[in-house]
Enzyme design. Structure first.
Site, PDB file in Angstrom:
ATOM      1  N   ARG A  48       0.857  -1.182   0.000  1.00 15.91           N
ATOM      2  CA  ARG A  48       0.000   0.000   0.000  1.00 15.91           C
ATOM      3  C   ARG A  48       0.896   1.236   0.000  1.00 15.91           C
ATOM      4  O   ARG A  48       2.056   1.178   0.426  1.00 15.91           O
ATOM      5  CB  ARG A  48      -0.888   0.019   1.242  1.00 15.91           C
ATOM      6  CG  ARG A  48      -1.841  -1.157   1.342  1.00 15.91           C
ATOM      7  CD  ARG A  48      -2.619  -1.102   2.658  1.00 15.91           C
ATOM      8  NE  ARG A  48      -3.518  -2.243   2.764  1.00 15.91           N
ATOM      9  CZ  ARG A  48      -3.214  -3.384   3.368  1.00 15.91           C
ATOM     10  NH1 ARG A  48      -2.020  -3.544   3.940  1.00 15.91           N
ATOM     11  NH2 ARG A  48      -4.091  -4.370   3.421  1.00 15.91           N
ATOM     12  N   LYS A  72      -2.295  -4.561   9.428  1.00 17.73           N
ATOM     13  CA  LYS A  72      -3.414  -3.748   9.917  1.00 17.73           C
ATOM     14  C   LYS A  72      -3.709  -4.028  11.380  1.00 17.73           C
ATOM     15  O   LYS A  72      -4.143  -3.160  12.109  1.00 17.73           O
ATOM     16  CB  LYS A  72      -4.664  -4.019   9.074  1.00 17.73           C
ATOM     17  CG  LYS A  72      -4.675  -3.288   7.750  1.00 17.73           C
ATOM     18  CD  LYS A  72      -6.002  -3.460   7.056  1.00 17.73           C
ATOM     19  CE  LYS A  72      -6.071  -2.605   5.807  1.00 17.73           C
ATOM     20  NZ  LYS A  72      -7.337  -2.754   5.089  1.00 17.73           N
ATOM     21  N   HIS A 143      -2.984   2.548  -5.534  1.00 19.15           N
ATOM     22  CA  HIS A 143      -3.699   1.309  -5.234  1.00 19.15           C
ATOM     23  C   HIS A 143      -3.930   0.456  -6.485  1.00 19.15           C
ATOM     24  O   HIS A 143      -4.056  -0.755  -6.391  1.00 19.15           O
ATOM     25  CB  HIS A 143      -5.025   1.603  -4.534  1.00 19.15           C
ATOM     26  CG  HIS A 143      -5.393   0.568  -3.523  1.00 19.15           C
ATOM     27  ND1 HIS A 143      -4.658   0.345  -2.371  1.00 19.15           N
ATOM     28  CD2 HIS A 143      -6.403  -0.346  -3.498  1.00 19.15           C
ATOM     29  CE1 HIS A 143      -5.214  -0.635  -1.683  1.00 19.15           C
ATOM     30  NE2 HIS A 143      -6.263  -1.072  -2.348  1.00 19.15           N
ATOM     31  N   ARG A 146      -1.295  -2.089  -6.576  1.00 22.32           N
ATOM     32  CA  ARG A 146      -1.517  -3.202  -5.630  1.00 22.32           C
ATOM     33  C   ARG A 146      -2.453  -4.225  -6.283  1.00 22.32           C
ATOM     34  O   ARG A 146      -2.202  -5.427  -6.244  1.00 22.32           O
ATOM     35  CB  ARG A 146      -2.109  -2.661  -4.331  1.00 22.32           C
ATOM     36  CG  ARG A 146      -2.403  -3.730  -3.272  1.00 22.32           C
ATOM     37  CD  ARG A 146      -2.797  -3.044  -1.967  1.00 22.32           C
ATOM     38  NE  ARG A 146      -3.345  -3.952  -0.990  1.00 22.32           N
ATOM     39  CZ  ARG A 146      -2.629  -4.712  -0.164  1.00 22.32           C
ATOM     40  NH1 ARG A 146      -1.309  -4.704  -0.238  1.00 22.32           N
ATOM     41  NH2 ARG A 146      -3.206  -5.500   0.730  1.00 22.32           N
ATOM     42  N   HIS A 169      -3.660  -9.882   3.724  1.00 28.58           N
ATOM     43  CA  HIS A 169      -5.089  -9.864   4.014  1.00 28.58           C
ATOM     44  C   HIS A 169      -5.369 -10.742   5.227  1.00 28.58           C
ATOM     45  O   HIS A 169      -4.785 -11.810   5.372  1.00 28.58           O
ATOM     46  CB  HIS A 169      -5.885 -10.409   2.819  1.00 28.58           C
ATOM     47  CG  HIS A 169      -5.933  -9.458   1.670  1.00 28.58           C
ATOM     48  ND1 HIS A 169      -6.158  -9.860   0.372  1.00 28.58           N
ATOM     49  CD2 HIS A 169      -5.800  -8.100   1.613  1.00 28.58           C
ATOM     50  CE1 HIS A 169      -6.154  -8.809  -0.430  1.00 28.58           C
ATOM     51  NE2 HIS A 169      -5.939  -7.742   0.297  1.00 28.58           N
ATOM     52  N   TYR A 178      -9.707 -10.982  -6.711  1.00 25.14           N
ATOM     53  CA  TYR A 178      -8.739 -11.006  -7.804  1.00 25.14           C
ATOM     54  C   TYR A 178      -8.920 -12.229  -8.696  1.00 25.14           C
ATOM     55  O   TYR A 178      -8.482 -12.229  -9.841  1.00 25.14           O
ATOM     56  CB  TYR A 178      -7.315 -10.965  -7.253  1.00 25.14           C
ATOM     57  CG  TYR A 178      -7.055  -9.693  -6.484  1.00 25.14           C
ATOM     58  CD1 TYR A 178      -6.941  -8.473  -7.147  1.00 25.14           C
ATOM     59  CD2 TYR A 178      -6.959  -9.703  -5.100  1.00 25.14           C
ATOM     60  CE1 TYR A 178      -6.729  -7.297  -6.446  1.00 25.14           C
ATOM     61  CE2 TYR A 178      -6.747  -8.530  -4.392  1.00 25.14           C
ATOM     62  CZ  TYR A 178      -6.632  -7.333  -5.071  1.00 25.14           C
ATOM     63  OH  TYR A 178      -6.431  -6.179  -4.380  1.00 25.14           O
TER      64      TYR A 178
END
Length: 199
Positions: A48, A72, A143, A146, A169, A178
């Protein structure tokens, strides 16, 4: 208007466009070396913009060839550092001129000197590269790259769980979006349209 989760396709560019973006950077200049290193992090590892901004010198293990990134959930993730990405970062650091005491890898070239304030600077670097390479991007900002990294990896046959790990993730369900752009794989599992049989 009704909206379903994961109903949109991720916006991405093809591999040839990625290489044009990277090649557009002028490696004779400090800005060009910096932008090339940032583009490689975005396209090879799917980072990111915020990850690139916050990348610190102590997060790079040169001997092991890895990067340590904060996830995250505040947990650290170790990612492989591809040779071309490591070489680009090193070329920039060797050329970087600064008297600042900072652990951040990427710095602004114009006053006020110092680390980037946020990921907008990385997105601006992507847009400048697109203008130099004369390519049309499907959306503004970093993005897109990414999404591109994930899409290209799947098309190269990398398993979905490995792509999920690289993108950090928390759930593989997030990565399944994806799979919808891997037309080669989708064609392999597509069933023929039922033919109506009249009595």
């Amino acid at each position: 208007v009704a909206s379903w989760k994961l109903s949109e396709l991720p916006r991405h560019v093809d591999g040839q466009t990625v290489e044009r973006l990277i090649d557009s950077c002028d490696t004779r200049t400090e800005v060009g070396l910096r932008d090339r290193a940032m583009l490689l992090l975005l396209t090879r590892l799917g980072l990111r913009a915020g990850d690139v901004v916050e990348l610190s010198l102590d997060a790079i293990d040169w001997s092991a060839g890895t990067l340590r990134l904060r996830g995250k959930g505040r947990d650290d993730r170790i990612l492989p550092l591809p040779q071309d990405v490591g070489d680009a970062i090193l070329a920039y650091l060797e050329r970087r001129r600064t008297s600042l005491v900072t652990d951040r890898v990427f710095l602004r070239m114009h006053a006020p000197a110092g680390p980037f304030a946020n990921g907008n600077a990385v997105s601006c670097a992507v847009n400048r590269a697109a203008q130099r390479a004369d390519v049309s991007m499907p959306a503004w900002g970093a993005h897109v790259l990414r999404h591109t990294a994930a899409t290209l990896l799947l098309r190269q046959g990398v398993p979905l769980d490995c792509v999920s790990g690289l993108l950090r993730h928390n759930s593989i369900e997030t990565t399944t979006i994806y799979a919808k752009v891997d037309t080669r794989l989708l064609n392999a599992i597509t069933q023929p349209w039922p033919v109506e049989v009249r009595p």
